[in-house]
Write a protein that holds these residues in place. Structure first.
Motif, PDB file in Angstrom:
ATOM      1  N   ALA A 111      69.429 -22.647 -10.133  1.00  0.00           N
ATOM      2  CA  ALA A 111      68.177 -23.357 -10.390  1.00  0.00           C
ATOM      3  C   ALA A 111      68.412 -24.468 -11.418  1.00  0.00           C
ATOM      4  N   VAL A 112      67.847 -25.630 -11.150  1.00  0.00           N
ATOM      5  CA  VAL A 112      67.896 -26.738 -12.101  1.00  0.00           C
ATOM      6  C   VAL A 112      66.756 -26.584 -13.108  1.00  0.00           C
ATOM      7  N   ALA A 113      65.660 -25.994 -12.655  1.00  0.00           N
ATOM      8  CA  ALA A 113      64.501 -25.773 -13.528  1.00  0.00           C
ATOM      9  C   ALA A 113      63.829 -24.472 -13.122  1.00  0.00           C
ATOM     10  N   ALA A 114      63.216 -23.827 -14.097  1.00  0.00           N
ATOM     11  CA  ALA A 114      62.510 -22.576 -13.793  1.00  0.00           C
ATOM     12  C   ALA A 114      61.368 -22.382 -14.777  1.00  0.00           C
ATOM     13  N   VAL A 115      60.267 -21.836 -14.287  1.00  0.00           N
ATOM     14  CA  VAL A 115      59.208 -21.380 -15.193  1.00  0.00           C
ATOM     15  C   VAL A 115      59.048 -19.888 -14.961  1.00  0.00           C
ATOM     16  N   LEU A 121      65.088 -25.686 -18.410  1.00  0.00           N
ATOM     17  CA  LEU A 121      65.517 -26.883 -17.698  1.00  0.00           C
ATOM     18  C   LEU A 121      67.014 -27.040 -17.870  1.00  0.00           C
ATOM     19  N   LEU A 122      67.694 -27.344 -16.782  1.00  0.00           N
ATOM     20  CA  LEU A 122      69.130 -27.584 -16.806  1.00  0.00           C
ATOM     21  C   LEU A 122      69.849 -26.429 -17.487  1.00  0.00           C
ATOM     22  N   GLY A 123      69.392 -25.228 -17.176  1.00  0.00           N
ATOM     23  CA  GLY A 123      70.098 -24.023 -17.605  1.00  0.00           C
ATOM     24  C   GLY A 123      69.744 -23.486 -18.974  1.00  0.00           C
ATOM     25  N   GLU A 124      68.858 -24.173 -19.711  1.00  0.00           N
ATOM     26  CA  GLU A 124      68.515 -23.673 -21.051  1.00  0.00           C
ATOM     27  C   GLU A 124      67.010 -23.690 -21.262  1.00  0.00           C
ATOM     28  N   PRO A 125      66.517 -22.744 -22.070  1.00  0.00           N
ATOM     29  CA  PRO A 125      65.074 -22.764 -22.360  1.00  0.00           C
ATOM     30  C   PRO A 125      64.705 -24.036 -23.105  1.00  0.00           C
ATOM     31  N   VAL A 126      63.527 -24.586 -22.790  1.00  0.00           N
ATOM     32  CA  VAL A 126      63.052 -25.771 -23.517  1.00  0.00           C
ATOM     33  C   VAL A 126      62.587 -25.289 -24.886  1.00  0.00           C
ATOM     34  N   GLY A 127      63.232 -25.807 -25.920  1.00  0.00           N
ATOM     35  CA  GLY A 127      62.929 -25.290 -27.255  1.00  0.00           C
ATOM     36  C   GLY A 127      62.492 -26.385 -28.202  1.00  0.00           C
TER      37      GLY A 127
END
Ligand SMILES: Nc1ncnc2c1ncn2[C@@H]1O[C@H](COP(=O)(O)OP(=O)(O)OP(=O)(O)O)[C@@H](O)[C@H]1O
Length: 287
Positions: free
Chosen positions: A17-21, A76-82
């Motif tokens: 996945a490139v993005a996930a929620v 996004l792009l494998g890491e949580p948006v922080g």
């Protein structure tokens, strides 16, 4: 009805996945726009299909980092948006075509796209080349010196796509990209979006079943702030009325029937805000 029971089997996807929620909830005062949404977005083109007010734009705003969920997470792009630095870094890898976008009418098309390149942190030395390449992709090179305020609706959408791809995004978010286009322009746009789906993970919000059938690999159906179907187009089309053992064909009408079957399965939830524009209502004419 649980989300899972109406969701195609997981575990068959080859690409990451490139993005996930995950469990994302967004509220606007008393309105729950997204209600515990979980969804993944992979390379290729994914449709967000649903009636007016289903939460498609809100979901795109999470993926673009314009908004944070009240509950749940976005990766996004494998890491949580922080934190802020991470958001800035991610934004440089995302492209966005909003439903309507602002522009300074006296800017030329080139200036408009170059400005987007600057906003998206494209290094100064690469901006002119990237702008040229983005304009070539949308076939606007010949109009690069025209003023934004003089463009037709179709050209404006093309300029909008050019600004969205100028940073070579890993994730490209298109909110109803073919709205307002005439049938010939729409056909051209579909080819362009399909092509973009080979370079980036494209997520496209739409009401138009024909666009989904021609452009997308996968679909999430959103109804009343919840994901009610996730799967391939063939999976969605197979939800429609069975046609005496014939193999499933992915066409606009078949996408429409599959979509309506998902809506019906969830009672009036999909119809709560659904009006003239929602998929399955007259979208067959939009080919
Ligand atoms: N800024 C806002 N303030 C209050 N409510 C909002 C706001 N933005 C969206 N909503 C509400 O949130 C819900 C989801 O809206 P959203 O725009 O995400 O849906 P959508 O599926 O994109 O709709 P459409 O297809 O009409 O563009 C709707 O009930 C909408 O009225």
């Amino acid at each position: 009805m649980s989300v899972e029971s109406d969701t195609a089997a997981a575990g068959t996807e080859p690409a990451a996945a490139v993005a996930a929620v995950e469990g994302a909830t967004v509220r606007y005062k008393t309105v729950v726009a997204l209600d515990g949404v979980s969804a993944e977005f992979r390379p290729g083109t994914t449709a967000l299909l649903g009636p007016n007010g289903a939460g498609k734009t809100t979901l795109l705003s999470l993926l673009s980092t314009a908004r944070r969920p009240h509950e749940g997470t976005v990766s996004l792009l494998g890491e949580p948006v922080g934190g802020r630095a991470r958001v800035r870094a991610v934004r440089a890898r995302v492209g966005v075509l909003p439903q309507s976008f602002g522009y300074y009418p006296r800017f030329t098309v080139r200036e408009f796209v170059e400005y987007a390149a600057w906003l998206r942190k494209v290094p100064r030395a690469r901006r002119a080349d990237r702008t040229r390449e983005a304009l070539r992709l949308v076939e606007l090179e010949k109009h690069a010196d025209r003023r934004m305020g003089e463009l037709s609706g179709g050209m404006l959408r093309r300029a909008g796509i050019a600004q969205a791809v100028v940073n070579e995004p890993a994730l490209l978010l298109l909110d109803e990209p073919t709205v307002g286009l005439d049938p010939a322009q729409r056909v051209g746009f579909r080819a362009l979006i399909k092509d973009l789906g080979e370079r980036s993970a494209v997520v496209m919000s739409t009401h138009l079943a024909e666009d989904v059938a021609h452009v997308c690999d996968r679909v999430h159906v959103l109804l009343d702030g919840r994901v009610r179907f996730t799967g391939s187009l063939t999976d969605l089309c197979a939800r429609g009325p069975a046609r005496s053992g014939k193999p499933v064909e992915v066409t606009g009408p078949a996408v429409e029937s599959g979509y309506l079957a998902v809506v019906e399965r969830h009672g009036d939830q999909g119809g709560r805000t659904g009006q003239g524009g929602h998929a399955g209502r007259g979208s067959g004419a939009a080919s």
